[in-house]
Design a protein around this motif. Structure first.
Motif, PDB file in Angstrom:
ATOM      1  N   LEU A 107      -6.493  55.960  79.031  1.00  0.00           N
ATOM      2  CA  LEU A 107      -7.256  57.166  78.493  1.00  0.00           C
ATOM      3  C   LEU A 107      -7.310  56.868  76.855  1.00  0.00           C
ATOM      4  N   SER A 108      -8.003  57.408  76.179  1.00  0.00           N
ATOM      5  CA  SER A 108      -8.117  57.204  74.484  1.00  0.00           C
ATOM      6  C   SER A 108      -7.953  58.969  74.142  1.00  0.00           C
ATOM      7  N   ARG A 109      -7.222  58.967  73.358  1.00  0.00           N
ATOM      8  CA  ARG A 109      -7.224  60.500  72.760  1.00  0.00           C
ATOM      9  C   ARG A 109      -7.120  60.383  71.190  1.00  0.00           C
ATOM     10  N   ALA A 110      -7.583  61.549  70.467  1.00  0.00           N
ATOM     11  CA  ALA A 110      -7.568  61.568  69.131  1.00  0.00           C
ATOM     12  C   ALA A 110      -6.266  61.973  68.488  1.00  0.00           C
ATOM     13  N   GLU A 111      -6.011  61.833  67.406  1.00  0.00           N
ATOM     14  CA  GLU A 111      -4.531  61.828  66.700  1.00  0.00           C
ATOM     15  C   GLU A 111      -3.842  63.265  67.114  1.00  0.00           C
ATOM     16  N   GLY A 112      -2.867  63.076  67.429  1.00  0.00           N
ATOM     17  CA  GLY A 112      -2.221  64.564  67.771  1.00  0.00           C
ATOM     18  C   GLY A 112      -2.739  65.546  68.852  1.00  0.00           C
ATOM     19  N   GLU A 113      -3.628  64.654  69.868  1.00  0.00           N
ATOM     20  CA  GLU A 113      -4.137  65.322  70.909  1.00  0.00           C
ATOM     21  C   GLU A 113      -3.486  65.374  72.257  1.00  0.00           C
ATOM     22  N   SER A 114      -3.024  66.280  72.973  1.00  0.00           N
ATOM     23  CA  SER A 114      -2.366  66.176  73.968  1.00  0.00           C
ATOM     24  C   SER A 114      -3.116  65.415  74.955  1.00  0.00           C
ATOM     25  N   LEU A 115      -2.693  65.150  76.132  1.00  0.00           N
ATOM     26  CA  LEU A 115      -3.399  64.349  77.249  1.00  0.00           C
ATOM     27  C   LEU A 115      -3.758  65.532  78.284  1.00  0.00           C
ATOM     28  N   GLY A 116      -3.283  66.719  78.146  1.00  0.00           N
ATOM     29  CA  GLY A 116      -3.818  67.899  79.009  1.00  0.00           C
ATOM     30  C   GLY A 116      -3.286  67.717  80.606  1.00  0.00           C
ATOM     31  N   MET A 117      -1.984  67.260  80.618  1.00  0.00           N
ATOM     32  CA  MET A 117      -1.465  67.015  82.100  1.00  0.00           C
ATOM     33  C   MET A 117      -0.062  67.767  81.986  1.00  0.00           C
ATOM     34  N   ALA A 118       0.238  68.621  82.854  1.00  0.00           N
ATOM     35  CA  ALA A 118       1.355  69.261  82.864  1.00  0.00           C
ATOM     36  C   ALA A 118       2.273  68.335  84.084  1.00  0.00           C
TER      37      ALA A 118
END
Length: 246
Positions: A147-158
């Motif tokens: 996965l790639s994410r923006a700075e400070g972005e959560s992965l969205g997985m609980a």
């Protein structure tokens, strides 16, 4: 350079007779070489005359069905021989080597010697009954997600864990986060590689062996996250007397 997050692609092609044909291809970002057909949408979406509002509503309904399946507790069954019944909508036509999904607890009333399953094939959801003699419990399945994410972005997985655990259990995928976008990209290419409820996170980047350390790595600020997941084996589906045997 780097890893590109797979973005959902909904319809693409050439207008023909008032319809759009699905001639496009979608490349899976992890691995690089895998390609597959665009996932199929409800007919109202691909009709040329569909308004943007109608198309948007149908797309969200379609995505919701896929997300709903991933949010359920599922057992996997491996098809061990082709099952090609007569044209009866109650049966699920399937082929040796395919992996079927069975909700737990079962939402359909059980029939003796049969199981009710579903699968996603080339972006289309199919469901129906299969004799138990044509399937066997699936072994555990290990796969990787990048996965790639923006700075400070959560992965969205609980996820949840207990003190002393060595892995994390996935509980929920949040819409439109990096994990959800990965799952949308998997739909028409390799549905089994989508992250679902009940999967176990066993490693994150180079970290493994401690649930606390896995959580810390997931919450770190690294722009690229490589996760190893383990899908538990299915144990409780067995062929009964009178079932068709391979």
């Amino acid at each position: 350079h780097g890893v590109v997050r797979p973005l959902p692609v909904f319809c693409c092609g050439v207008k023909s007779g008032g319809m759009f044909t699905q001639g496009g291809k979608l490349a899976h970002a992890f691995g690089g070489a895998a390609v597959g057909p665009l996932r199929r949408l409800p007919e109202v979406v691909i009709r040329a005359e569909a308004t943007p509002e109608v198309a948007r509503e149908a797309v969200e309904k379609f995505r919701g069905g896929w997300r709903g399946d991933l949010s359920r507790s599922i057992e996997e069954l491996l098809v061990i021989r082709d099952f090609a019944p007569d044209d009866d909508e109650a049966w699920l036509r399937c082929f040796a080597g395919e992996v079927l999904c069975r909700p737990v607890p079962q939402v359909q009333e059980e029939h003796p010697g049969e199981v009710h399953c579903f699968l996603w094939r080339t972006g289309v959801r199919l469901e129906g009954w299969v004799p138990k003699g044509f399937v066997r419990p699936s072994e555990g399945y290990q796969f990787y997600v990048c996965l790639s994410r923006a700075e400070g972005e959560s992965l969205g997985m609980a996820h949840r864990w207990s003190p002393g655990d060595t892995e994390l259990r996935v509980e929920k995928i949040k819409p439109d986060g990096p994990v959800d976008l990965w799952n949308q990209g998997c739909l028409s290419i390799c549905p089994r590689d989508a992250v679902r409820k009940g999967d176990l996170i066993v490693a994150v980047n180079e970290v493994y062996g401690s649930a606390d350390e896995l959580r810390a790595e997931l919450n770190a600020s690294a722009p690229v996250v490589r996760i190893c997941l383990q899908r538990p084996a299915t144990l409780n589906i067995v062929a009964t007397a009178g079932d068709v045997q391979p």
